[in-house]
Design a protein around this motif. Sequence first.
Motif: not given
Length: 380
Positions: A20-21, A172, A195, A197, A222-223, A267, A289, A291, A295
Motif C-alpha cells: 500500500y502507498g 492520477l 482494493l 485501505r 488492503g491494510p 495487503t 467520502w 475520493e 489510483t
Amino acid sequence: MSLTVLMNAGPWLSVPPPGYGGIENVVATLVPELRRLGVRVVLASVGSSTLPVDERVSVFPDGQFAALQRPYNQVCGISQAHLSGVVRELHARDDIDLVHDHVEAVGLATLAAMGPDAPAVLHTLHWDLAKHPALYGNLDGGDRVRVNGVSASQLARAPQALRDHSVGHVHLSTPLAVGADRRPTPVKGDHVVILGRINPGKGQDVGARLAHRAGFRLVLAGPVGPYHRPEDLTAAGDEARQNPDARFFLDEVAPYVDGDRVRWLGTVAGQERDDLLAGARASLFPLRWEEPGGTAVVESLALGTPVVATARGCLPELVEHGRTGLLTADEEELGDLVREASLVDPAECRREAALRFTPEVMAQRYVALYEHVRRTAAAR
Ligand code: UDP
C-alpha cells in the motif's frame, strides 16, 4: 529541457512503496516519466527508497508510516524533521528550479517561509480537504507557491486559500495503463474486489453487507491501519483497538467476513494484486467520502475491470457511467449494479486507461505546470 526538481515524497514509506502507498505510488509513477522527458529529479524521501533518481535527500533511513498511528504532535515532529532536511538542502545549493511537494501544510508553510531565495513550489493536494481548512490557513510567501489537485472535484471542495493558488488538476495514472488497449481481455472469476485501505471513507462495511444481501463473493484487499496481514491484526489482540481503522474493521466489517462470501486478504502487492484485480468481475468503491484521486480506480480500468461505485469525489471524472463502469448516488443500489457489471465491456475500460491514465500523460501535464509555475511565481 534543463530543469531540476526536488520531489518531496515525505518520510512515511519508501518509494516505490512495498505494498500500500498513495503518495509514494504517485511519485514512483511520475518520476521515471519526468526523467524520460529530461527533468533532473532530486528525491526527498526515506533512505530505503529504491526508485532510480539523479540524487537523493534522506533524513530517516526507513519509513515512518507506523508512526502515523501516534498522537498528532509526534507525527508533526517527524514531518518537521523531514522538512528541515529538505530546507537545509535547499539552502545549501542553488540548482533546484522548483520543489514539487507532496507532503502537507507543514511542508508548504516551511517552504513558503524560506524567503526570497526559495525556489518556486508546486504542491500537489492528495486529500479531501473540505473538512481541514485550518491545515492550509497560512500560505505566507504564497507568491512562490502554486497548488494543483488530483481531480476537479477535490479542488472545488478545497479551502479558498488553496483555490486562490490553484493551477488546475492532474488526474492520477498507472503504469498498468501503458499498452492496456493491446492486452487481451482477462478471464474473469466470480469475485468482486475492493482494493484500498480499510477505512470508513472507503466503505468496506457497505460492500460486505451488500455482498451477503445481493449474494456476490467479495474480496477485500488492503491494510487495516498498521496491520498488513490478518494474522498481525489477530496477534495484536485488544491493543489493535487503539487504531481507529482497526476499530472500524473489527466492529463494522469483520462480522461479515466469513472466509467464503466475504474474505479479507490483508495487503496484496505486485503480480498478486494485478491478478486479483484483473480477474474480478467488478471493482467496487462503496465510498462514504469524496475520493480525491482514486489510483485504484484507474488501475481497475487499466486491467479491464469495470468500476462499480458511489458517484462521489473524482469518480464521475474517471468513470463514464455505462461505458467504463456503473455509478449511483444511492449505495443500496450497488448490489444491483454489481450484477449488471458484466454489461460493461472490459476492452472499453482498457482503451480509456490507455488514452487518459498513462504515466506519460500525467508527466507531460506536470512538466507544463512546472513551466507555468516557474513563469508565474515571483522572480527569485
Ligand atoms: N494498494 C495495494 N495493495 C493493497 C491495497 C492498496 O497495492 O492491498 C495500492 C492500490 O493499488 C493503489 C494505492 O495502494 O495504488 C491506493 O491508492 P488510492 O488512491 O486508491 O487510495 P488512497 O489510499 O491513497 O486514498
